[in-house]
Design an enzyme around this catalytic site. Structure first.
Site, PDB file in Angstrom:
ATOM      1  NE  ARG A  25      -4.590   6.740   8.073  1.00  0.00           N
ATOM      2  CZ  ARG A  25      -5.547   6.284   7.275  1.00  0.00           C
ATOM      3  NH1 ARG A  25      -5.382   6.302   5.984  1.00  0.00           N
ATOM      4  NH2 ARG A  25      -6.648   5.787   7.786  1.00  0.00           N
ATOM      5  NE  ARG A  29      -1.605   2.395   2.223  1.00  0.00           N
ATOM      6  CZ  ARG A  29      -2.866   2.050   2.028  1.00  0.00           C
ATOM      7  NH1 ARG A  29      -3.156   0.905   1.474  1.00  0.00           N
ATOM      8  NH2 ARG A  29      -3.833   2.851   2.376  1.00  0.00           N
ATOM      9  NE  ARG A  38       0.768  -2.793   4.886  1.00  0.00           N
ATOM     10  CZ  ARG A  38       0.237  -3.820   4.272  1.00  0.00           C
ATOM     11  NH1 ARG A  38       0.783  -5.025   4.397  1.00  0.00           N
ATOM     12  NH2 ARG A  38      -0.822  -3.673   3.522  1.00  0.00           N
ATOM     13  CG  ASP A  74      -7.217   1.383  11.682  1.00  0.00           C
ATOM     14  OD1 ASP A  74      -6.828   2.240  10.877  1.00  0.00           O
ATOM     15  OD2 ASP A  74      -8.363   0.900  11.655  1.00  0.00           O
ATOM     16  CE1 TYR A 150     -14.593   1.875   7.864  1.00  0.00           C
ATOM     17  CE2 TYR A 150     -14.562   3.678   9.440  1.00  0.00           C
ATOM     18  CZ  TYR A 150     -14.172   3.133   8.236  1.00  0.00           C
ATOM     19  OH  TYR A 150     -13.372   3.855   7.387  1.00  0.00           O
TER      20      TYR A 150
HETATM   21  O1  CP3 Z   1       0.050   8.183  10.969  1.00  0.00           O
HETATM   22  C1  CP3 Z   1      -1.077   8.121  11.513  1.00  0.00           C
HETATM   23  O2  CP3 Z   1      -1.960   8.987  11.316  1.00  0.00           O
HETATM   24  C2  CP3 Z   1      -1.321   7.065  12.550  1.00  0.00           C
HETATM   25  C3  CP3 Z   1      -1.977   5.879  12.160  1.00  0.00           C
HETATM   26  C4  CP3 Z   1      -3.428   5.822  11.754  1.00  0.00           C
HETATM   27  C5  CP3 Z   1      -3.894   4.809  10.902  1.00  0.00           C
HETATM   28  N1  CP3 Z   1      -5.252   4.892  10.842  1.00  0.00           N
HETATM   29  C6  CP3 Z   1      -3.020   3.841  10.237  1.00  0.00           C
HETATM   30  C7  CP3 Z   1      -3.519   3.131   9.059  1.00  0.00           C
HETATM   31  C8  CP3 Z   1      -4.543   6.569  12.164  1.00  0.00           C
HETATM   32  C9  CP3 Z   1      -4.594   7.811  13.043  1.00  0.00           C
HETATM   33  C10 CP3 Z   1      -5.693   5.968  11.576  1.00  0.00           C
HETATM   34  C11 CP3 Z   1      -7.070   6.437  11.822  1.00  0.00           C
HETATM   35  C12 CP3 Z   1      -8.149   5.918  10.990  1.00  0.00           C
HETATM   36  N2  CP3 Z   1      -8.343   4.636  10.537  1.00  0.00           N
HETATM   37  C13 CP3 Z   1      -9.265   6.678  10.600  1.00  0.00           C
HETATM   38  C14 CP3 Z   1      -9.521   8.108  10.972  1.00  0.00           C
HETATM   39  C15 CP3 Z   1      -8.796   9.039  10.064  1.00  0.00           C
HETATM   40  C16 CP3 Z   1      -9.365   9.106   8.684  1.00  0.00           C
HETATM   41  O3  CP3 Z   1      -8.663   8.674   7.769  1.00  0.00           O
HETATM   42  O4  CP3 Z   1     -10.494   9.598   8.534  1.00  0.00           O
HETATM   43  C17 CP3 Z   1     -10.105   5.842   9.841  1.00  0.00           C
HETATM   44  C18 CP3 Z   1     -11.417   6.241   9.178  1.00  0.00           C
HETATM   45  C19 CP3 Z   1      -9.521   4.550   9.818  1.00  0.00           C
HETATM   46  C20 CP3 Z   1     -10.036   3.321   9.174  1.00  0.00           C
HETATM   47  C21 CP3 Z   1      -9.052   2.890   8.163  1.00  0.00           C
HETATM   48  N3  CP3 Z   1      -7.977   2.063   8.440  1.00  0.00           N
HETATM   49  C22 CP3 Z   1      -8.960   3.280   6.815  1.00  0.00           C
HETATM   50  C23 CP3 Z   1      -9.942   4.187   6.107  1.00  0.00           C
HETATM   51  C24 CP3 Z   1      -7.805   2.685   6.290  1.00  0.00           C
HETATM   52  C25 CP3 Z   1      -7.236   2.852   4.913  1.00  0.00           C
HETATM   53  C26 CP3 Z   1      -7.690   1.831   3.952  1.00  0.00           C
HETATM   54  C27 CP3 Z   1      -6.807   1.850   2.720  1.00  0.00           C
HETATM   55  O5  CP3 Z   1      -6.576   0.774   2.182  1.00  0.00           O
HETATM   56  O6  CP3 Z   1      -6.304   2.930   2.343  1.00  0.00           O
HETATM   57  C28 CP3 Z   1      -7.220   1.925   7.301  1.00  0.00           C
HETATM   58  C29 CP3 Z   1      -5.978   1.163   7.206  1.00  0.00           C
HETATM   59  C30 CP3 Z   1      -4.796   1.920   7.693  1.00  0.00           C
HETATM   60  N4  CP3 Z   1      -4.747   2.562   8.896  1.00  0.00           N
HETATM   61  C31 CP3 Z   1      -3.542   2.079   7.027  1.00  0.00           C
HETATM   62  C32 CP3 Z   1      -2.737   2.828   7.883  1.00  0.00           C
HETATM   63  C33 CP3 Z   1      -1.316   3.222   7.675  1.00  0.00           C
HETATM   64  C34 CP3 Z   1      -3.157   1.477   5.671  1.00  0.00           C
HETATM   65  C35 CP3 Z   1      -2.756   0.043   5.946  1.00  0.00           C
HETATM   66  C36 CP3 Z   1      -1.765  -0.520   4.958  1.00  0.00           C
HETATM   67  O7  CP3 Z   1      -0.552  -0.330   5.139  1.00  0.00           O
HETATM   68  O8  CP3 Z   1      -2.197  -1.194   4.030  1.00  0.00           O
END
Ligand code: CP3
Length: 341
Positions: A25, A29, A38, A74, A150
């Site tokens: 990550r 954000r 965003r 994602d 999921y």
């Molecule tokens: O920088 C990076 O690591 C690359 C991008 C990345 C994202 N998601 C972007 C993202 C990666 C590698 C992921 C993987 C991901 N997504 C996982 C595995 C890693 C972990 O956290 O365990 C999981 C479980 C997800 C599912 C997911 N998607 C979650 C839990 C969330 C966050 C929800 C929240 O509101 O916090 C997302 C959304 C997401 N994926 C965001 C980002 C930058 C936030 C989106 C936003 O800008 O609102």
């Protein structure tokens, strides 16, 4: 440094001039320039527009001297290939809907993965073209169990009640779904490797909810086979399986090039149990909270626990917390570069 770069060397347990570092990550954000983008585009639009996704991928690379960029996408993009809807709801995590009952989920032809997710390939391609040769581009996907959870829970869960109920009550369907998702995941990773990803990481964020014996029986064979097939594409594989300190040996038995571990285990112990390269394992709360002296001390502790041997990729034990001040990331990267005591 020229040539394949530190991350690829560390994946092969080869010596490096300094420990490579990137952060899960690292795009997202906590970065003001991400929040700025965003304001104009929702998360899915960022993912689906290669120019924007490449820009977001490269944002942390411009600020910090990191050794790898992870493509902005994602793990749940894949489930849209099954016809599911994914909504990214601020504050409550992603919500998955629109799927039939587990017994009625059927898998499309794998061409559909390539068609539906072609934009991820385009992003990888752009990032690879714009990044220095010694910086690795990391592609990724969710692991079958985590993605299945999921699908069955419809969103984040604490007890995985639906997922475990299927495993306990209808194991054949549970196994069929894991196998189908593994096929789709292979196609998705193949697409990213073909587009130029140098390394891939498989995120099994929720697998630590399983008993050791269920991990071994249901999940490990599927993950092992997936990893073996992806490695045959010519890239190293990092397997991220947090909260599995109690069965890390079985996790390592899936034979990834690198096991990514969280902060619940010392790297000395992780190294002993896996017998190979590791990634991790600073608590993201330390990076978020600081202060500087504590970040530096904890980075040194992690490096010391690993010791003076090849095969470490410095990272957090999980993603960067969105409340993390940008300055803290500078301090962390400097501390990794300064090395152990
Ligand atoms: O920088 C990076 O690591 C690359 C991008 C990345 C994202 N998601 C972007 C993202 C990666 C590698 C992921 C993987 C991901 N997504 C996982 C595995 C890693 C972990 O956290 O365990 C999981 C479980 C997800 C599912 C997911 N998607 C979650 C839990 C969330 C966050 C929800 C929240 O509101 O916090 C997302 C959304 C997401 N994926 C965001 C980002 C930058 C936030 C989106 C936003 O800008 O609102």
């Amino acid at each position: 440094m020229s040539g394949p770069g530190r991350v690829l060397l560390a994946c092969a347990s080869q010596p490096v001039d300094r420990v490579p570092v990137w952060l899960m990550r690292q795009a997202g954000r906590y970065l003001p320039e991400y929040r700025q983008l965003r304001q104009h585009h929702d998360f899915l639009t960022l993912c689906e527009t290669p120019d924007l996704a490449a820009e977001v991928t490269l944002q942390p690379m411009r600020r910090f001297d990191l050794d790898a960029a992870i493509v902005f996408a994602d793990i749940l993009l894949l489930v849209r290939v099954l016809g599911a809807d994914v909504a990214y709801v601020e504050g409550s995590g992603p919500q998955v809907s629109g799927l039939p009952a587990a017994q009625d989920i059927h898998f499309p032809h794998l061409d559909r993965v390539h068609e539906t997710l072609a934009f991820v390939g385009a992003t990888v391609h752009q990032v690879r073209a714009q990044l220095a040769a010694d910086k690795a581009v990391i592609g990724f996907a969710g692991a079958p169990f985590t993605v299945l959870s999921y699908l069955l829970e419809g969103g984040p869960s604490t007890d995985f009640a639906h997922t475990k109920a299927l495993m306990n009550q209808d194991a054949p369907t549970f196994c069929r779904l894991l196998a189908g998702l593994a096929e789709m995941t292979y196609a998705y990773l193949d697409l990213q490797v073909a587009a130029g990803a140098d390394v891939v990481q498989v995120f099994d964020s929720w697998v630590g909810a399983l008993a050791a014996s269920d991990f071994k029986t249901f999940v490990a064979p599927v993950v092992k086979d997936l990893i073996q097939r992806v490695r045959a594409l010519g890239v190293p594989v990092i397997y991220f399986a947090p909260q599995t300190a109690g069965y890390l040996r079985e996790v390592a038995g899936t034979q990834p090039d690198v096991v990514s571990v969280d902060w619940r285990i010392s790297l000395a112990e992780a190294r002993r149990l896996t017998g190979g390269a590791c990634q991790g394992n600073l608590d993201p709360a330390v990076l978020r909270d600081g202060p500087r002296a504590r970040i530096e001390r904890e980075v040194r502790r992690v490096l010391d626990e690993w010791g003076d041997r090849p095969g470490l990729i410095f990272n957090l034990g999980h993603g960067v917390d969105r409340r993390t001040p940008v300055q803290h990331v500078h301090w962390l990267v400097e501390a990794v570069h300064a090395g152990p005591r």
